[in-house]
Design a protein around this motif. Structure first.
Motif, PDB file in Angstrom:
ATOM      1  N   CYS A 120       1.993   6.498  -7.136  1.00 20.75           N
ATOM      2  CA  CYS A 120       1.287   7.226  -7.875  1.00 20.75           C
ATOM      3  C   CYS A 120       1.208   8.893  -7.466  1.00 20.75           C
ATOM      4  O   CYS A 120       0.783   9.466  -8.347  1.00 20.75           O
ATOM      5  CB  CYS A 120      -0.306   6.750  -7.320  1.00 20.75           C
ATOM      6  N   VAL A 121       1.541   9.268  -6.206  1.00 18.65           N
ATOM      7  CA  VAL A 121       1.531  10.508  -5.993  1.00 18.65           C
ATOM      8  C   VAL A 121       3.077  10.983  -6.822  1.00 18.65           C
ATOM      9  O   VAL A 121       2.712  12.284  -7.466  1.00 18.65           O
ATOM     10  CB  VAL A 121       1.933  10.725  -4.528  1.00 18.65           C
TER      11      VAL A 121
ATOM     12  N   VAL B 254      -5.716   7.678  -6.250  1.00 21.18           N
ATOM     13  CA  VAL B 254      -5.254   6.335  -5.807  1.00 21.18           C
ATOM     14  C   VAL B 254      -4.385   6.306  -4.603  1.00 21.18           C
ATOM     15  O   VAL B 254      -4.226   5.445  -3.500  1.00 21.18           O
ATOM     16  CB  VAL B 254      -4.505   5.780  -6.644  1.00 21.18           C
ATOM     17  N   THR B 255      -3.528   7.394  -4.444  1.00 20.49           N
ATOM     18  CA  THR B 255      -2.534   7.668  -3.126  1.00 20.49           C
ATOM     19  C   THR B 255      -3.517   7.843  -2.161  1.00 20.49           C
ATOM     20  O   THR B 255      -3.028   7.215  -0.853  1.00 20.49           O
ATOM     21  CB  THR B 255      -1.695   8.747  -3.517  1.00 20.49           C
ATOM     22  N   ALA B 256      -4.360   8.778  -2.159  1.00 18.41           N
ATOM     23  CA  ALA B 256      -5.293   9.117  -1.038  1.00 18.41           C
ATOM     24  C   ALA B 256      -5.971   7.744  -0.403  1.00 18.41           C
ATOM     25  O   ALA B 256      -5.943   7.325   0.770  1.00 18.41           O
ATOM     26  CB  ALA B 256      -6.355  10.036  -1.042  1.00 18.41           C
TER      27      ALA B 256
ATOM     28  N   ASP C  90       0.833  -1.231  -0.149  1.00 13.00           N
ATOM     29  CA  ASP C  90       0.065  -0.095   0.027  1.00 13.00           C
ATOM     30  C   ASP C  90       0.702   1.168  -0.098  1.00 13.00           C
ATOM     31  O   ASP C  90       0.558   2.256  -0.759  1.00 13.00           O
ATOM     32  CB  ASP C  90      -0.976   0.159   1.198  1.00 13.00           C
ATOM     33  N   LEU C  91       1.945   1.340   1.024  1.00 11.32           N
ATOM     34  CA  LEU C  91       2.843   2.593   0.900  1.00 11.32           C
ATOM     35  C   LEU C  91       3.445   2.783  -0.482  1.00 11.32           C
ATOM     36  O   LEU C  91       3.628   3.799  -0.714  1.00 11.32           O
ATOM     37  CB  LEU C  91       3.899   2.186   2.129  1.00 11.32           C
TER      38      LEU C  91
ATOM     39  N   ALA D 295      -6.421  16.666 -14.476  1.00 10.87           N
ATOM     40  CA  ALA D 295      -7.389  15.719 -14.229  1.00 10.87           C
ATOM     41  C   ALA D 295      -6.541  14.473 -14.045  1.00 10.87           C
ATOM     42  O   ALA D 295      -6.964  13.499 -12.966  1.00 10.87           O
ATOM     43  CB  ALA D 295      -8.319  15.505 -15.311  1.00 10.87           C
ATOM     44  N   LEU D 296      -5.278  14.063 -14.746  1.00 11.44           N
ATOM     45  CA  LEU D 296      -4.769  12.982 -14.276  1.00 11.44           C
ATOM     46  C   LEU D 296      -4.071  12.952 -12.873  1.00 11.44           C
ATOM     47  O   LEU D 296      -4.019  12.036 -12.213  1.00 11.44           O
ATOM     48  CB  LEU D 296      -3.580  12.684 -15.456  1.00 11.44           C
ATOM     49  N   TRP D 297      -3.677  14.434 -12.561  1.00  9.60           N
ATOM     50  CA  TRP D 297      -3.098  14.300 -11.065  1.00  9.60           C
ATOM     51  C   TRP D 297      -4.317  13.924 -10.038  1.00  9.60           C
ATOM     52  O   TRP D 297      -4.120  13.323  -9.247  1.00  9.60           O
ATOM     53  CB  TRP D 297      -2.829  15.735 -10.890  1.00  9.60           C
TER      54      TRP D 297
END
Length: 298
Positions: free
Chosen positions: A212-213, A248-250, A205-206, A240-242
């Motif tokens: 992703c970030v 996903v990171t969140a 997960d990490l 928007a891709l950000w």
């Protein structure tokens, strides 16, 4: 010929001056950077504000990231994080649907709250590992988390009030918010490694959150570095891709927060009282374990 605006406003040019003043007033309402690069932008009536179609619609990604945590996370703080992440989605939509300066503040406030929740639990983990417990320790981590979130919002607002360019304001906010996330990530990395769970799902997960970030940040550098919205960037809704990557990171951070919270509870149990004894910091112990030569390696 006078240099003042009032002296140049002759009767024949009065209409043009009024139009200029109205345009200036409209511009003052907007948060002006290059978030809209590659997006479909529509004017919002005659207010001077703009609707960024893809950016606004992609804000739903944050709701999709936060909602599952509300009913799947095991700990209250992770569920609260998920609920606030839904607020991030609403705030992001509010900003991109208007591009107003006030909308920018509405956008970043819930993000700062989610960062505060992560900082709170991260500091808690370090305190428990160092043997710092009780009300004084709890007060300390509350103050640290509150101060971080407050200044993460207050400093961008102060820069806006001082007339600093909005691109710079966005960059400062991104630095402050990113720093809080980075601190949480480093703490989790050390704690998970120390507790022997880094190679399991928490570590995955990490890793996904970090990857992703970084991808999302690469899609949004034009938002705080002026002049990059040109060429191929004008054909893709990069901001928007950000939203997609950072959501996903969140989501992964929510599960990491859930895991860390349960781990801290285990560390606080009487059976693990050795964790409560005063000792060197976790970072110092990890450095001694992995970087300093042992007596058997000579």
């Amino acid at each position: 010929m006078s240099a003042s605006v009032s002296s140049t406003c002759s009767a024949s040019a009065l209409e043009g001056c009024e139009a200029w003043a109205q345009a200036a007033a409209h511009a003052a309402k907007r948060f002006i950077n290059d978030d809209a690069c590659g997006d479909y932008v529509f004017p919002v009536g005659d207010t001077g504000l703009e609707f960024q179609a893809i950016n606004a619609l992609s804000a739903v990604c944050f709701i999709a990231a936060g909602a599952p945590l509300i009913w799947r996370a095991d700990t209250p703080i992770a569920r609260a994080y998920g609920l606030m992440m839904c607020g991030v989605g609403l705030g992001s939509f509010s900003y991109h649907a208007t591009t107003s300066a006030s909308g920018f503040i509405i956008d970043i406030v819930p993000m700062a709250v989610t960062a505060a929740l992560m900082i709170f639990r991260g500091v808690h983990a370090l305190q428990v590992d160092a043997g710092e417990t009780g009300q004084a320790a709890e007060t300390t981590r509350f103050l640290i988390a509150i101060a971080c979130s407050f200044f993460a919002v207050y400093i961008p607002w102060a820069l806006m009030a001082a007339g600093i360019s909005h691109s710079t304001v966005w960059g400062v906010w991104a630095l402050m918010f990113g720093s809080m996330g980075a601190v949480f990530g480093v703490i989790c990395l050390m704690v998970f490694f120390n507790e022997g769970i880094l190679h399991g799902k928490p570590g995955t997960d990490l890793a996904v959150a970090i990857a992703c970030v970084l991808l999302g940040l690469g899609c949004s550098v034009h938002s705080f570095i002026p002049g990059l919205c040109e060429g191929w960037r004008t054909t893709l809704p990069l901001h928007a891709l950000w939203h997609v990557f950072s959501s996903v990171t969140a989501n992964r951070c929510g599960y990491v927060l859930d895991t860390l919270t349960k781990l801290v509870s285990t560390m606080e149990e009487p059976a693990n009282s050795c964790k409560k004894q005063k000792c060197n910091s976790l970072l110092v112990r990890l450095l001694k374990r992995d970087m300093l030569p042992s007596q058997f390696s000579m």
